[in-house]
Enzyme design. Structure first.
Site, PDB file in Angstrom:
ATOM      1  N   HIS A 138       0.824  -1.224   0.000  1.00  0.00           N
ATOM      2  CA  HIS A 138       0.000   0.000   0.000  1.00  0.00           C
ATOM      3  C   HIS A 138       0.858   1.274   0.000  1.00  0.00           C
ATOM      4  O   HIS A 138       0.311   2.377  -0.106  1.00  0.00           O
ATOM      5  CB  HIS A 138      -0.923   0.047   1.229  1.00  0.00           C
ATOM      6  CG  HIS A 138      -1.940  -1.058   1.259  1.00  0.00           C
ATOM      7  ND1 HIS A 138      -2.825  -1.286   0.226  1.00  0.00           N
ATOM      8  CD2 HIS A 138      -2.221  -2.000   2.204  1.00  0.00           C
ATOM      9  CE1 HIS A 138      -3.591  -2.330   0.531  1.00  0.00           C
ATOM     10  NE2 HIS A 138      -3.246  -2.784   1.724  1.00  0.00           N
ATOM     11  N   ASP A 175      -2.563 -10.713  -2.228  1.00  0.00           N
ATOM     12  CA  ASP A 175      -3.098 -10.230  -0.956  1.00  0.00           C
ATOM     13  C   ASP A 175      -4.601  -9.937  -1.141  1.00  0.00           C
ATOM     14  O   ASP A 175      -5.041  -9.625  -2.243  1.00  0.00           O
ATOM     15  CB  ASP A 175      -2.353  -8.944  -0.578  1.00  0.00           C
ATOM     16  CG  ASP A 175      -2.627  -8.466   0.834  1.00  0.00           C
ATOM     17  OD1 ASP A 175      -1.797  -8.753   1.714  1.00  0.00           O
ATOM     18  OD2 ASP A 175      -3.660  -7.797   1.058  1.00  0.00           O
ATOM     19  N   HIS A 177      -6.149  -7.421  -0.218  1.00  0.00           N
ATOM     20  CA  HIS A 177      -6.313  -5.989  -0.497  1.00  0.00           C
ATOM     21  C   HIS A 177      -5.579  -5.616  -1.792  1.00  0.00           C
ATOM     22  O   HIS A 177      -4.501  -6.151  -2.068  1.00  0.00           O
ATOM     23  CB  HIS A 177      -5.741  -5.157   0.655  1.00  0.00           C
ATOM     24  CG  HIS A 177      -6.342  -5.481   1.988  1.00  0.00           C
ATOM     25  ND1 HIS A 177      -5.718  -6.324   2.895  1.00  0.00           N
ATOM     26  CD2 HIS A 177      -7.507  -5.095   2.550  1.00  0.00           C
ATOM     27  CE1 HIS A 177      -6.495  -6.422   3.978  1.00  0.00           C
ATOM     28  NE2 HIS A 177      -7.584  -5.697   3.793  1.00  0.00           N
ATOM     29  N   ASP A 256      -3.935 -12.856   3.611  1.00  0.00           N
ATOM     30  CA  ASP A 256      -5.178 -12.458   4.268  1.00  0.00           C
ATOM     31  C   ASP A 256      -6.415 -12.749   3.427  1.00  0.00           C
ATOM     32  O   ASP A 256      -7.535 -12.445   3.842  1.00  0.00           O
ATOM     33  CB  ASP A 256      -5.131 -10.979   4.694  1.00  0.00           C
ATOM     34  CG  ASP A 256      -4.521 -10.075   3.640  1.00  0.00           C
ATOM     35  OD1 ASP A 256      -4.260 -10.544   2.508  1.00  0.00           O
ATOM     36  OD2 ASP A 256      -4.286  -8.892   3.947  1.00  0.00           O
TER      37      ASP A 256
HETATM   38 ZN   LIG Z   1      -3.822  -7.230   2.930  1.00  0.00          ZN
END
Ligand SMILES: [Zn+2]
Length: 320
Positions: A138, A175, A177, A256
Site C-alpha cells: 500500500h 493479498d 487488499h 489475508d
Molecule cells: Zn492485505
C-alpha cells in the site's frame, strides 16, 4: 547434499516495529511463520540470510526523496518525543504508526527484497521468501498507508530492472487488499507487468479501474472461494504472463485472503496458495530461469498465516 535452492531472508529488526497493543500487523506474525517452518521441518532446508539495511538511493527508485526524508524525520521526532516523556508512536493514518524501530525495520524489509534479488540474479539461489514487516504494497510513491511505509516489491523490481539490466519483470499480488501503492509506483512502466487479485470493495477501495495498460487487476466480491479464484487466475493472469515472458517474478505474498482471516472475506486455503505458487513457478521456469522473489505482505490469522506460508515456501523449495 545438494545446495539449498530457496533463500529465507529476515531480520530481528523487523520484529521491533510495533504499532501498539491489539494491532493486527503485529510482531508475532513473524514468530508464527518461523515457528511453523521450524515445526514442519522446512526451515533447515532453506538458506537463511540476514537482511541488510537498504540504502536511500535504492529506496529512491520507488519513492520521492522528500517523502523518505520526512519518514526519517518522523522517526527522529518519535525518539525525541519519547525522551521528553511523550507518546512512543506517531500516526501516519488511522492504522499506520511508527515507533522508534519502524525506520530500521522498513530499511531491513526493503533490504531483504534487494538482497534476495541480488542472490537470485547471481544464481546463488533459485528463489527466495522474505519474512519481513512492515509490509509494502500500500506504500505509494510519496505516501505511507495501510500498515505500509516502503514498497518492498516495487523497490526490488526497479532494482532488478535498473541495476541488473533486466528488461521485463512481473509483479504478482495475491493479498486480499489491492496493491494500490505498487500500482501507484509501477503503472505505466512498460518494463513491468503487474497482475493482482483482491476483494472489492474493500480497503483501499480502488483498483477496479486499472491505472495503466501494464496492470491486470481482478477485483472479486466477498465470499469468492478457491476454485473460482483459480479459474480466474488461469484465464486472466496466465495468458498475460506467458505473453509478457518476464525475466523475473516478484510476489506480493499476502495471506489475508485465507478463509480464516478476519481482515477480508475471501475463501482461499493452504492448497490454493500452493497451487498459485506452482503456476507462477511454471512461468518462472519457462521464461525466467526459475527466478522468484516473494515478499510477505498481509496475513493476520496467525495459524492460517503460518500454514499458508509453509505451503507457499514448500512449493518454492520443491519440497511438497
Ligand atoms: Zn492485505
Amino acid at each position: 547434499m545438494t545446495a539449498k535452492k530457496t533463500g529465507y531472508f529476515t531480520h530481528p529488526d523487523c520484529r521491533r516495529h510495533d504499532m501498539g497493543q491489539g494491532h493486527p500487523e503485529c510482531p508475532q506474525r513473524l514468530d508464527a511463520i518461523n515457528d511453523r517452518l521450524l515445526a514442519s521441518g522446512l526451515l533447515p532446508l532453506l538458506e537463511p540470510r540476514e537482511a541488510p539495511l537498504a540504502a536511500t538511493s535504492d529506496l529512491e527508485r520507488a519513492h520521492e526523496r522528500l517523502y523518505l526524508a520526512a519518514l526519517r524525520g518522523l522517526a527522529q521526532e518519535v525518539d525525541e518525543q519519547m525522551q521528553a516523556g511523550g507518546p512512543d508512536h506517531a500516526h501516519l493514518d488511522a492504522d499506520t504508526a511508527m515507533n522508534i524501530h519502524t525506520w530500521s525495520a522498513a530499511q531491513r524489509a526493503a533490504g531483504a527484497a534487494l538482497a534476495a534479488t541480488d542472490a537470485v540474479m547471481a544464481g546463488e539461489l533459485e528463489n527466495a521468501f522474505c519474512a519481513i514487516r512492515p509490509p509494502g504494497h500500500h506504500a505509494c510513491r510519496e505516501r505511507a498507508m495501510g500498515f505500509c511505509f516502503i514498497n518492498n516489491v516495487a523497490v526490488a523490481a526497479r532494482h532488478a530492472l535498473d541495476r541488473h539490466g533486466l528488461q521485463r519483470v512481473a509483479v504478482v499480488d495475491f493479498d486480499v487488499h489491492h496493491g494500490n501503492g505498487t500500482e501507484d509506483i509501477l503503472a505505466g512502466d512498460e518494463r513491468v507487468l503487474m497482475v493482482g487479485i483482491f476483494q472489492h470493495p474493500l480497503y483501499p477501495f480502488c483498483g477496479d479501474v486499472p491505472r495503466g495498460a501494464n496492470m491486470v487487476n481482478l477485483p472479486v466480491t466477498a465470499y469468492t472461494r478457491g476454485p473460482e479464484i483459480r479459474a480466474l487466475i488461469e484465464r486472466e493472469w496466465m495468458p498475460r504472463l506467458e505473453a509478457f515472458r518476464p525475466e523475473m517474478i516478484f510476489i506480493s505474498a499476502g495471506f489475508d485472503a485465507h478463509r480464516d482471516d478476519d481482515l477480508g472475506r475471501l475463501g482461499l486455503l493452504e492448497d490454493d496458495y500452493a497451487w498459485i505458487t506452482r503456476r507462477l513457478q511454471d512461468v518462472a521456469r519457462r521464461h525466467a530461469g526459475g527466478r522468484i522473489v516473494s515478499c510477505l505482505e498481509g496475513g493476520y490469522n496467525l495459524g492460517a498465516l503460518g500454514r499458508s506460508v509453509e505451503a507457499h515456501v514448500r512449493e518454492l523449495a520443491e519440497l511438497a
